[in-house]
Design a protein around this motif. Structure first.
Motif, PDB file in Angstrom:
ATOM      1  N   LEU A  14       0.831  -1.205   0.000  1.00  0.00           N
ATOM      2  CA  LEU A  14       0.000   0.000   0.000  1.00  0.00           C
ATOM      3  C   LEU A  14       0.866   1.256   0.000  1.00  0.00           C
ATOM      4  N   TYR A  15       1.903   1.266   0.852  1.00  0.00           N
ATOM      5  CA  TYR A  15       2.760   2.450   0.928  1.00  0.00           C
ATOM      6  C   TYR A  15       3.495   2.687  -0.399  1.00  0.00           C
ATOM      7  N   ARG A  16       3.973   1.615  -1.014  1.00  0.00           N
ATOM      8  CA  ARG A  16       4.700   1.771  -2.284  1.00  0.00           C
ATOM      9  C   ARG A  16       3.786   2.294  -3.384  1.00  0.00           C
ATOM     10  N   TRP A  17       2.577   1.772  -3.442  1.00  0.00           N
ATOM     11  CA  TRP A  17       1.641   2.262  -4.450  1.00  0.00           C
ATOM     12  C   TRP A  17       1.298   3.723  -4.194  1.00  0.00           C
ATOM     13  N   PHE A  18       1.103   4.073  -2.957  1.00  0.00           N
ATOM     14  CA  PHE A  18       0.736   5.447  -2.627  1.00  0.00           C
ATOM     15  C   PHE A  18       1.879   6.411  -2.957  1.00  0.00           C
ATOM     16  N   ILE A  19       3.102   5.999  -2.631  1.00  0.00           N
ATOM     17  CA  ILE A  19       4.259   6.841  -2.930  1.00  0.00           C
ATOM     18  C   ILE A  19       4.455   6.967  -4.446  1.00  0.00           C
ATOM     19  N   LEU A  20       4.256   5.845  -5.164  1.00  0.00           N
ATOM     20  CA  LEU A  20       4.365   5.865  -6.621  1.00  0.00           C
ATOM     21  C   LEU A  20       3.393   6.875  -7.224  1.00  0.00           C
ATOM     22  N   ILE A  21       2.135   6.797  -6.771  1.00  0.00           N
ATOM     23  CA  ILE A  21       1.129   7.728  -7.289  1.00  0.00           C
ATOM     24  C   ILE A  21       1.490   9.158  -6.909  1.00  0.00           C
ATOM     25  N   GLY A  22       2.012   9.336  -5.697  1.00  0.00           N
ATOM     26  CA  GLY A  22       2.395  10.675  -5.266  1.00  0.00           C
ATOM     27  C   GLY A  22       3.503  11.247  -6.115  1.00  0.00           C
ATOM     28  N   ASP A  23       4.482  10.414  -6.481  1.00  0.00           N
ATOM     29  CA  ASP A  23       5.577  10.892  -7.328  1.00  0.00           C
ATOM     30  C   ASP A  23       5.062  11.316  -8.707  1.00  0.00           C
ATOM     31  N   ILE A  24       4.210  10.482  -9.280  1.00  0.00           N
ATOM     32  CA  ILE A  24       3.652  10.799 -10.600  1.00  0.00           C
ATOM     33  C   ILE A  24       2.762  12.031 -10.519  1.00  0.00           C
ATOM     34  N   THR A  56      -4.962  10.195   4.050  1.00  0.00           N
ATOM     35  CA  THR A  56      -5.373  10.586   5.403  1.00  0.00           C
ATOM     36  C   THR A  56      -5.438   9.376   6.322  1.00  0.00           C
ATOM     37  N   ARG A  57      -5.980   8.261   5.813  1.00  0.00           N
ATOM     38  CA  ARG A  57      -6.049   7.044   6.631  1.00  0.00           C
ATOM     39  C   ARG A  57      -4.665   6.510   6.947  1.00  0.00           C
ATOM     40  N   ILE A  58      -3.785   6.537   5.965  1.00  0.00           N
ATOM     41  CA  ILE A  58      -2.418   6.057   6.196  1.00  0.00           C
ATOM     42  C   ILE A  58      -1.745   6.896   7.277  1.00  0.00           C
ATOM     43  N   GLU A  59      -1.950   8.202   7.225  1.00  0.00           N
ATOM     44  CA  GLU A  59      -1.342   9.096   8.210  1.00  0.00           C
ATOM     45  C   GLU A  59      -1.906   8.840   9.598  1.00  0.00           C
ATOM     46  N   ASP A  60      -3.226   8.635   9.701  1.00  0.00           N
ATOM     47  CA  ASP A  60      -3.853   8.383  10.997  1.00  0.00           C
ATOM     48  C   ASP A  60      -3.404   7.053  11.576  1.00  0.00           C
ATOM     49  N   ASN A  61      -3.332   6.018  10.733  1.00  0.00           N
ATOM     50  CA  ASN A  61      -2.919   4.694  11.203  1.00  0.00           C
ATOM     51  C   ASN A  61      -1.457   4.672  11.590  1.00  0.00           C
ATOM     52  N   GLY A  62      -0.682   5.545  11.043  1.00  0.00           N
ATOM     53  CA  GLY A  62       0.749   5.561  11.354  1.00  0.00           C
ATOM     54  C   GLY A  62       1.077   6.302  12.621  1.00  0.00           C
ATOM     55  N   THR A  63       0.062   6.961  13.211  1.00  0.00           N
ATOM     56  CA  THR A  63       0.292   7.685  14.457  1.00  0.00           C
ATOM     57  C   THR A  63       0.052   6.756  15.628  1.00  0.00           C
ATOM     58  N   PRO A  64       1.078   6.405  16.389  1.00  0.00           N
ATOM     59  CA  PRO A  64       0.918   5.431  17.465  1.00  0.00           C
ATOM     60  C   PRO A  64       0.096   5.999  18.630  1.00  0.00           C
ATOM     61  N   ALA A  65      -0.767   5.194  19.186  1.00  0.00           N
ATOM     62  CA  ALA A  65      -1.504   5.586  20.380  1.00  0.00           C
ATOM     63  C   ALA A  65      -0.560   5.559  21.571  1.00  0.00           C
ATOM     64  N   ARG A  66      -0.924   6.299  22.609  1.00  0.00           N
ATOM     65  CA  ARG A  66      -0.030   6.345  23.769  1.00  0.00           C
ATOM     66  C   ARG A  66       0.090   4.974  24.409  1.00  0.00           C
ATOM     67  N   ARG A  67      -1.044   4.267  24.482  1.00  0.00           N
ATOM     68  CA  ARG A  67      -1.006   2.956  25.109  1.00  0.00           C
ATOM     69  C   ARG A  67      -1.872   2.012  24.292  1.00  0.00           C
ATOM     70  N   GLU A  68      -1.237   1.224  23.451  1.00  0.00           N
ATOM     71  CA  GLU A  68      -2.003   0.323  22.596  1.00  0.00           C
ATOM     72  C   GLU A  68      -2.505  -0.889  23.379  1.00  0.00           C
ATOM     73  N   ALA A  69      -1.665  -1.405  24.255  1.00  0.00           N
ATOM     74  CA  ALA A  69      -2.025  -2.601  24.995  1.00  0.00           C
ATOM     75  C   ALA A  69      -1.237  -2.623  26.278  1.00  0.00           C
ATOM     76  N   ILE A  70      -1.675  -3.468  27.187  1.00  0.00           N
ATOM     77  CA  ILE A  70      -0.992  -3.556  28.474  1.00  0.00           C
ATOM     78  C   ILE A  70       0.438  -4.046  28.288  1.00  0.00           C
ATOM     79  N   ALA A  71       1.347  -3.384  28.957  1.00  0.00           N
ATOM     80  CA  ALA A  71       2.744  -3.824  29.038  1.00  0.00           C
ATOM     81  C   ALA A  71       3.404  -4.045  27.703  1.00  0.00           C
ATOM     82  N   GLY A  72       3.224  -3.133  26.815  1.00  0.00           N
ATOM     83  CA  GLY A  72       3.968  -3.163  25.556  1.00  0.00           C
ATOM     84  C   GLY A  72       3.680  -4.357  24.703  1.00  0.00           C
TER      85      GLY A  72
END
Length: 334
Positions: free
Chosen positions: A286-296, A317-333
């Motif tokens: 997904l990232y490679r396709w998105f970057i490819l389209i962005g370059d073109i 926008t979804r890629i950017e939101d998903n790439g932002t880590p939550a402060r606490r995703e799960a107990i104990a890392g």
């Protein structure tokens, strides 16, 4: 009685399996080692399992020490990770946690020494009752439960006093369940201390006291299993939903990428970025396709229609939101 032993063990192993599956999807080991140690201890403490395994060790109840060490080490490790996840270990520079671990090491040495000097021949599932007449058994049992009681008590209080800012709903629920388990564990320790004192004094304890202790122990382990399972299972659901969303985004981008691949700019960009058109549902694809389209899009913006630009911006926008880590995703890392 056997149910009170088997249910917690089964629940603990379920969490271990979930974490093992999570490793395949890039999860960190996190609670895996501590939860596995507690699960092993709980399994070996099942009466039928205990009698069988201890018979292989010479029927000297050496397995009782093994159970203590597994449970103590596992609970201490889970406590360490919980305190780290809640930020409590950072508040005091880790001094309290180091003290708990140091106490655990000392208690393990004391436990080993006391059992080795005691004549505990003949496998016994009710260890305190069977060997109450031996002077070293009361301190042997009391030292272990004091260790567990301090770990559970401190962990429970620390979880209740945690800073809840930025934590997810599942994280909060999980810690709430674990805190309840710590409370039940402290109650079980106090009840066990009473049983040890009664047995040492030669007073026969009531059957209800034994049942109460077993129920509280089972409740403690079940709460720990459930508390750690809540954020882990929520994370698995989130990952599955993200995978479905990623597959849909790839299906949406595929016609655009295939069309751009026929243009001169697209061919050059694909060769330079080593982009594949294979149907792989992965973040990398997904990232490679998105970057490819962005370059073109930068080189030849006229190749994309307004509708395609809108679609690409939504996916970006979804890629950017998903790439932002939550402060606490799960107990104990996780």
């Amino acid at each position: 009685m056997i149910t009170l032993q088997m249910l917690p063990a089964a629940a603990l192993w379920t969490v271990v399996i979930i974490r093992l599956v999570g490793l395949h999807f890039g999860w960190k080991p996190g609670i895996l080692s501590g939860m596995a140690a507690v699960a092993v201890g709980a399994t070996l403490n099942i009466d039928q399992v205990y009698l069988f395994v201890d018979s292989l060790l010479g029927e000297r109840n050496l397995l009782n020490l093994v159970v203590h060490l597994f449970m103590g080490a596992g609970m201490t490790e889970l406590s360490r990770l919980l305190l780290k996840a809640t930020g409590r270990s950072d508040d005091d520079g880790g001094r309290h946690m180091k003290a708990l671990i140091g106490m655990g090491i000392v208690m393990a040495v004391i436990q080993t020494a006391l059992l080795l000097v005691s004549d505990t021949r003949g496998s016994a599932t009710n260890f305190t009752d069977a060997f109450a007449s031996i002077p070293t058994i009361a301190p042997y049992q009391a030292s272990f439960f004091a260790w567990i009681g301090v770990v559970l008590g401190y962990t429970g209080v620390a979880c209740l006093r945690r800073d809840k800012t930025g934590e997810s709903r599942e994280f909060g629920r999980g810690l709430g369940i674990v805190s309840a388990g710590c409370g039940a564990g402290v109650g079980a320790v106090l009840m066990k201390m009473l049983l040890i004192g009664l047995e040492y004094s030669g007073v026969e304890a009531s059957f209800g006291l034994y049942i109460g202790y077993r129920v509280l122990i089972a409740l403690t382990l079940l709460c720990f299993a459930a508390g750690f399972a809540v954020p882990s299972s929520a994370r698995m659901k989130t990952a599955a939903a993200a995978r479905r969303r990623r597959a849909a985004d790839l299906d949406t981008l595929r016609p655009i990428v295939c069309r751009l691949a026929t243009t001169d700019e697209g061919k050059r960009a694909m060769d330079a970025a080593n982009v594949s058109l294979n149907a792989r549902t992965s973040k990398t694809q997904l990232y490679r396709w998105f970057i490819l389209i962005g370059d073109i899009r930068v080189l030849r913006p006229g190749l994309l229609s307004p509708e395609e630009v809108h679609i690409i911006d939504e996916i970006g926008t979804r890629i950017e939101d998903n790439g932002t880590p939550a402060r606490r995703e799960a107990i104990a890392g996780g």
